[in-house]
Design a protein around this motif. Structure first.
Motif, mmCIF file in Angstrom:
data_model
loop_
_atom_site.group_PDB
_atom_site.id
_atom_site.type_symbol
_atom_site.label_atom_id
_atom_site.label_comp_id
_atom_site.label_asym_id
_atom_site.label_seq_id
_atom_site.Cartn_x
_atom_site.Cartn_y
_atom_site.Cartn_z
ATOM 1 N N LEU A 108 -1.761 -8.486 -17.703
ATOM 2 C CA LEU A 108 -1.179 -8.350 -16.326
ATOM 3 C C LEU A 108 0.391 -8.677 -16.195
ATOM 4 C CD1 LEU A 108 -3.528 -11.374 -14.568
ATOM 5 C CD2 LEU A 108 -3.960 -8.618 -14.802
ATOM 6 N N SER A 164 -6.456 -8.455 -9.530
ATOM 7 C CA SER A 164 -5.177 -7.934 -8.906
ATOM 8 C C SER A 164 -5.284 -8.370 -7.369
ATOM 9 C CB SER A 164 -4.954 -6.536 -8.948
ATOM 10 O OG SER A 164 -4.700 -6.290 -10.304
ATOM 11 N N LYS A 174 2.287 -9.128 -6.428
ATOM 12 C CA LYS A 174 1.912 -7.728 -6.845
ATOM 13 C C LYS A 174 1.514 -7.703 -8.618
ATOM 14 C CE LYS A 174 2.628 -2.850 -6.567
ATOM 15 N NZ LYS A 174 3.577 -1.857 -5.845
ATOM 16 N N VAL A 175 0.506 -7.339 -9.162
ATOM 17 C CA VAL A 175 0.378 -6.920 -10.469
ATOM 18 C C VAL A 175 0.751 -5.402 -10.719
ATOM 19 C CG1 VAL A 175 -1.134 -7.100 -12.399
ATOM 20 C CG2 VAL A 175 -1.307 -8.904 -10.409
#
Length: 205
Positions: A108, A164, A174-175
């Motif tokens: 991530l 996510s 936000k990933v």
């Protein structure tokens, strides 16, 4: 959000679950720089990655990268001077079709984080994420969270979408969407404060 949390609870992220016996033996591919090299040199473990990141091995290039102000020059320097890994598993070649043995690990990537320490604490306090490694990105303004997922409960892509969505809904973060790819490469930086899950620390001690 409830549906997302339920999905996360099906995997190793269930609060209170132990996972060292599942995670410790897993291996993934290591690639020598530059990033244009798509054939892995060897396999490595989470513990070996932790030691490399914590050591001074990548300190010179990490420091130099963070001193470069031009984004294009910095991007090219990173691509040429940093070794990298594909945490998702062992590969014959760096492409999704080249995956031989999945590891159950996922990257991530959080870019341009205003407060790194605050985000670190937030991710580590989240009982629905099984964070295996957590370290500052080579650029110095982002975080890399390596989390464990249960591939018996869903595919890499399904888990990435679920996690996510959960992070977006819960933390408005936000990933990086490139994490959906199993062959997502992750450059190895220097971070003396790199986190490793306590169960793994105990396993290897």
């Amino acid at each position: 959000m409830t549906e997302t949390k339920t999905a996360l609870c099906l995997g190793p992220g269930t609060p209170g679950s132990g996972f060292a016996t599942k995670i410790a033996p897993v291996e993934f591919s290591f690639f020598s720089r530059p990033v244009t090299n798509t054939v892995p040199n060897r396999v490595m473990t989470v513990w070996e990655a932790y030691l490399d990141i914590k050591s001074h091995r990548y300190q010179p290039q990490t420091a130099l990268l963070r001193s470069i102000t031009d984004k294009n020059i910095a991007r090219n320097y990173k691509a040429r001077n940093f070794d990298y890994v594909c945490f998702a598993g062992v590969f014959s070649k760096r492409c999704d079709a080249g995956l031989i043995i999945p590891s159950g690990l996922m990257t991530l990537d959080f870019d341009h984080v205003p407060n790194l320490q605050e985000l670190k604490a937030t991710l580590l306090d989240d009982a629905f994420l099984e964070t295996v490694l957590l370290f500052t990105s080579p650029s110095g303004d982002g975080l890399k969270a390596i989390v464990s997922v249960n591939l018996e409960k869903g595919s890499h892509l399904q888990w990435f979408n679920a996690i996510s969505s959960y992070i977006s809904e819960t933390y408005q973060l936000k990933v990086d969407p490139t994490g959906k790819d199993t062959s997502r490469c992750c450059f190895i930086p220097h971070d003396p404060q790199v986190y490793i899950h306590p169960d793994l620390l105990t396993y290897y001690s």
